[in-house]
Design an enzyme around this catalytic site. Structure first.
Site, short mmCIF file in Angstrom:
data_model
loop_
_atom_site.label_atom_id
_atom_site.label_comp_id
_atom_site.label_asym_id
_atom_site.label_seq_id
_atom_site.Cartn_x
_atom_site.Cartn_y
_atom_site.Cartn_z
N HIS A 66 4.60 0.38 -6.68
CA HIS A 66 4.78 -0.46 -5.47
C HIS A 66 5.66 0.25 -4.43
CE1 HIS A 66 2.79 -3.64 -7.49
NE2 HIS A 66 3.82 -4.18 -8.10
N LYS A 119 5.89 -1.03 -0.64
CA LYS A 119 6.48 -2.39 -0.54
C LYS A 119 7.97 -2.34 -0.85
CE LYS A 119 2.09 -4.52 -1.71
NZ LYS A 119 1.24 -4.98 -2.80
N LEU A 154 -4.04 1.57 -6.43
CA LEU A 154 -3.54 0.73 -5.35
C LEU A 154 -3.32 -0.65 -5.94
CD1 LEU A 154 -5.88 1.59 -2.30
CD2 LEU A 154 -3.54 2.38 -2.72
N ASP A 155 -2.38 -1.40 -5.37
CA ASP A 155 -2.18 -2.78 -5.81
C ASP A 155 -3.44 -3.60 -5.54
OD1 ASP A 155 0.41 -2.05 -6.38
OD2 ASP A 155 1.20 -2.78 -4.47
N ILE A 156 -3.55 -4.72 -6.23
CA ILE A 156 -4.75 -5.56 -6.06
C ILE A 156 -4.95 -5.99 -4.61
CG2 ILE A 156 -3.51 -7.69 -6.73
CD1 ILE A 156 -6.17 -8.58 -8.11
#
Ligand code: URA
Length: 230
Positions: free
Chosen positions: A183, A186, A100-102
């Site tokens: 991503h 997004k 997962l992204d930060i």
């Protein structure tokens, strides 16, 4: 498995030491002090030593409620990693299953079973991932159909696989995707002129994040949960 074997193997201590701590009633089974060495337990039994849950020998499997600000990696020089949240003797053997992204929160699976994690993340066997998405702008009409048909992400050759979008409010949606492109969520919303302001993963395949698992907390997966993702 017998309780004494479970305890000695999960703590890495001798049978004699195990007998001692059982006699001292330091082991609890489902919250009750237990001193019978031959009591039968399995991976789903809640066995604790001094308040700490013991895990059976063999591979480890956890779900974590990832907070914002943590990296899905085993090491990072600038940011804390999801492994920093795991207080287990064998934490250093674990890796996150996918990324997962930060700034994305929610469900992260962790294991030391490489075959199991490969089965979940391999492009051929991707599991459905469900996300709760907060958007900067109200969602325009027709995005459900666009996502279902597949959309072309910036710089990619193939459209996304069909994704299912459910409106919860003008700026809040639930999205199910089958892939794990960079991503991806997004970029999907960017492709339809919107922006994600907060992203939270709720489920991977049949495993949903527990409602009562606090941010930053984790728990062992049951044998049935592990098997459901094989
Ligand atoms: N899609 C994203 O854009 N970010 C994530 O962290 C996961 C899916």
């Amino acid at each position: 498995m017998r309780l004494d074997k479970f305890v000695s193997q999960s703590l890495g201590i001798t049978r004699k030491q195990t007998k001692q701590i059982l006699r001292q009633q330091l082991i609890k089974v489902n919250g009750v002090p237990e001193c019978r060495a031959d009591q039968q337990v399995d991976a789903d039994t809640n066995v604790t030593f001094e308040g700490r849950r013991l895990h059976p020998p063999g591979p480890l499997y956890f779900m974590l409620n990832k907070p914002d600000g943590y990296i899905c990696a085993t090491k990072d020089s600038r940011h804390p990693t999801v492994l920093d949240l795991i207080d287990e003797p064998r934490a250093h053997t674990l890796h996150p299953v996918g990324r997962l992204d930060i700034d994305t929160t929610g469900l992260v699976l962790l294991t030391d079973d490489g075959q199991w994690s490969h089965g979940i993340t391999s492009p051929k066997r991707q599991k459905t991932k469900r996300y709760l998405v907060h958007l900067a702008e109200p969602l325009i009409d027709g995005v459900e159909q666009q996502f279902e048909a597949g959309i072309m992400l910036d710089g990619e050759k193939n459209p996304t696989l069909p994704a299912q979008l459910k409106r919860l409010s003008a700026t809040e949606v639930e999205l199910c995707i089958q892939e794990g492109r960079y991503h991806q969520v997004k970029r999907m919303f960017a492709a339809v002129g919107n922006a994600v302001t907060a992203l939270h993963r709720q489920a991977i395949g049949p495993i949903s994040l527990d409602d009562d698992l606090a941010i930053g907390a984790y728990r062992a997966l049951s044998e049935a949960e592990v098997a459901s993702l094989r």
